[in-house]
Design a protein around this motif. Sequence first.
Motif, mmCIF file in Angstrom:
data_model
loop_
_atom_site.group_PDB
_atom_site.id
_atom_site.type_symbol
_atom_site.label_atom_id
_atom_site.label_comp_id
_atom_site.label_asym_id
_atom_site.label_seq_id
_atom_site.Cartn_x
_atom_site.Cartn_y
_atom_site.Cartn_z
ATOM 1 N N ALA A 45 65.800 -16.283 27.259
ATOM 2 C CA ALA A 45 66.354 -16.947 28.967
ATOM 3 C C ALA A 45 66.387 -18.646 27.632
ATOM 4 O O ALA A 45 65.189 -19.692 26.888
ATOM 5 N N PRO A 46 67.007 -19.417 27.727
ATOM 6 C CA PRO A 46 66.871 -21.284 26.523
ATOM 7 C C PRO A 46 66.375 -22.099 27.163
ATOM 8 O O PRO A 46 65.797 -22.134 28.581
ATOM 9 N N ALA A 47 65.218 -22.523 26.167
ATOM 10 C CA ALA A 47 64.149 -23.185 26.537
ATOM 11 C C ALA A 47 64.707 -24.686 26.392
ATOM 12 O O ALA A 47 65.176 -24.975 26.483
ATOM 13 N N ALA A 48 63.910 -25.156 27.704
ATOM 14 C CA ALA A 48 64.171 -26.670 27.161
ATOM 15 C C ALA A 48 64.295 -27.686 25.977
ATOM 16 O O ALA A 48 63.028 -27.067 25.271
ATOM 17 N N ALA A 49 65.696 -28.512 25.770
ATOM 18 C CA ALA A 49 65.069 -29.443 24.394
ATOM 19 C C ALA A 49 64.201 -30.104 24.070
ATOM 20 O O ALA A 49 63.811 -30.925 24.906
ATOM 21 N N THR A 100 73.390 -28.196 24.531
ATOM 22 C CA THR A 100 73.678 -27.841 25.558
ATOM 23 C C THR A 100 72.836 -26.522 25.559
ATOM 24 O O THR A 100 72.622 -25.253 24.599
ATOM 25 N N ALA A 101 73.251 -26.022 27.325
ATOM 26 C CA ALA A 101 72.572 -24.492 27.710
ATOM 27 C C ALA A 101 73.391 -23.044 26.743
ATOM 28 O O ALA A 101 72.462 -22.426 25.940
ATOM 29 N N ASP A 102 74.567 -23.557 26.258
ATOM 30 C CA ASP A 102 75.424 -22.642 25.528
ATOM 31 C C ASP A 102 74.352 -22.757 23.589
ATOM 32 O O ASP A 102 74.445 -21.630 23.454
ATOM 33 N N ASP A 103 74.686 -23.761 23.483
ATOM 34 C CA ASP A 103 74.205 -23.775 22.315
ATOM 35 C C ASP A 103 72.264 -23.558 21.964
ATOM 36 O O ASP A 103 72.267 -23.128 20.789
ATOM 37 N N ALA A 104 72.070 -23.731 23.042
ATOM 38 C CA ALA A 104 70.679 -23.231 22.783
ATOM 39 C C ALA A 104 70.838 -21.581 23.196
ATOM 40 O O ALA A 104 69.574 -20.424 22.076
ATOM 41 N N SER A 105 71.273 -20.996 23.643
ATOM 42 C CA SER A 105 71.323 -19.609 23.363
ATOM 43 C C SER A 105 71.462 -19.129 22.248
ATOM 44 O O SER A 105 71.654 -17.960 21.888
ATOM 45 N N ARG A 106 71.789 -19.547 21.379
ATOM 46 C CA ARG A 106 72.645 -19.260 20.386
ATOM 47 C C ARG A 106 71.467 -19.844 18.941
ATOM 48 O O ARG A 106 71.906 -19.665 17.587
#
Length: 500
Positions: free
Chosen positions: A252-256, A264-270
């Motif tokens: 799960a993406p963490a807070a930037a 974005t959440a999508d970028d963070a997940s990648r």
Amino acid sequence: MSTEVRVPTLGESVTEATVATWFKKPGDAVAVDEMLCELETDKVTVEVPAPAAGTMGEIVAEEGATVGVDALLATIADGASDSAAPAAKAEAAPAAAPADSGGEAVDVMVPTLGESVTEATVSTWFKKVGDTVAQDEMLCELETDKVSVEVPSPAAGVLSEIVAEEGTTVDASAKLAVIGGATASASSAPAAAEAAPAAATSGKDVEDAPSAKKLMAEKGIDPASVKGTGRDGRIMKEDVQKAASAPAAAPAPAAAPSARTPVTADDASREERVKMTRLRQTIARRLKDSQNTAAMLTTYNEVDMTEVMALRNEYKELFLKKHGVKLGFMSFFTKACCHALKEVPEVNAEIDGTDIVYKNYVHMGIAAGTPTGLVVPVIRDADSMSFADIEKAIAEKGARARDGKLSMAEMQGGSFTISNGGVYGSLMSSPILNPPQSGILGMHKIQERPMAINGEVVIRPMMYLALSYDHRIVDGKGAVTFLVRVKEALEDPRRLLMDL
């Protein structure tokens, strides 16, 4: 009687190491010089041999612990008669727990942080108030500007108070926490015994490295999905890093973090976040220190490699047959640099306070890329070596560098460095000084280019050369003269034979 096993000298400027792997456990028979454990520093891996024969006694510094130079790692009992000592100590521990505390609270203080380090930040607590702790069990982790330091419990008992919460900056003499007294300690032994099976939900009864636990928590990795390579299957930090880099469902993406550009959440997940290795941290720090300290400039020239290539092609088979090693370009460049350094000695010098130290020798550093980062093995007294000796030394040091087997001594004491970016295709670059050296030569790709020679345009194999130098010692005239002498020696290699 017992013999102490202590941390060996780790090398210049290295004050701490991490215990990576124990090859022996308490009760094992050991021979003199048999490898007991492996330590990792920010530069190399160091194996610790047994100083005496006997039976492995107590292991004081467990895997994952950070230790300083000359710290006690373990003990070796003399002879087989003492082999029961570890078991006796293990059995005595629960009974001793009530007596250890005697109703008194024990303070947990900041451990020695190392030379010139005056403060640290509490990064992670592995225990919370009310938890039962065993002696030497890791309580928290501190971060300094150099390394991470894990803090062991000084006594068995219950963690009754945390004085410095996560994120707190503490000085070298600060109190971190308090271990509770007799009542709490009396119950700690049975509680600890019951806790072991409860903690073994992952199918094993060994404690993972605290740094590994922290990293798994940060990345949201299930310990059951990580294969431990430590003793008895213990999960080490490297195991978590390996698991994190393997193809898997993204956590799960963490807070930037605020210091980063918002994503974005999508970028963070990648994205993938991997903690820098200690070697990479050291490389980054030293290179930045070099920029901040030296008055660094770079001068450029180019060299026609026609004569060197012709000489190499003519003698390479005979050279290999006689010396058992290939004739490469590095020996020509090393010889050319040694020749030029005699004429411009300030390029082979260093600043020590308000003094300039001139070296009447050339210890040549040859920069080498490895899977874990850049290292610079040193060929000592290169100025007195033959072409064959230089090629053999470069081949041997390069192989040891790639295998991660270079010792600290092999990477210290260099007076000048050559870096060959040409092997990766670099056409032009400005190398960074390797402090405290005042000069580094950058080699580059050999590329055929049209050149005007005697009024005609001809195609020649050309290489750009770059000399980065410390302007505090080396003037522009000296730097240019050095590079011209290197160019002249390579364009007419006979000059090297005649010392011209």
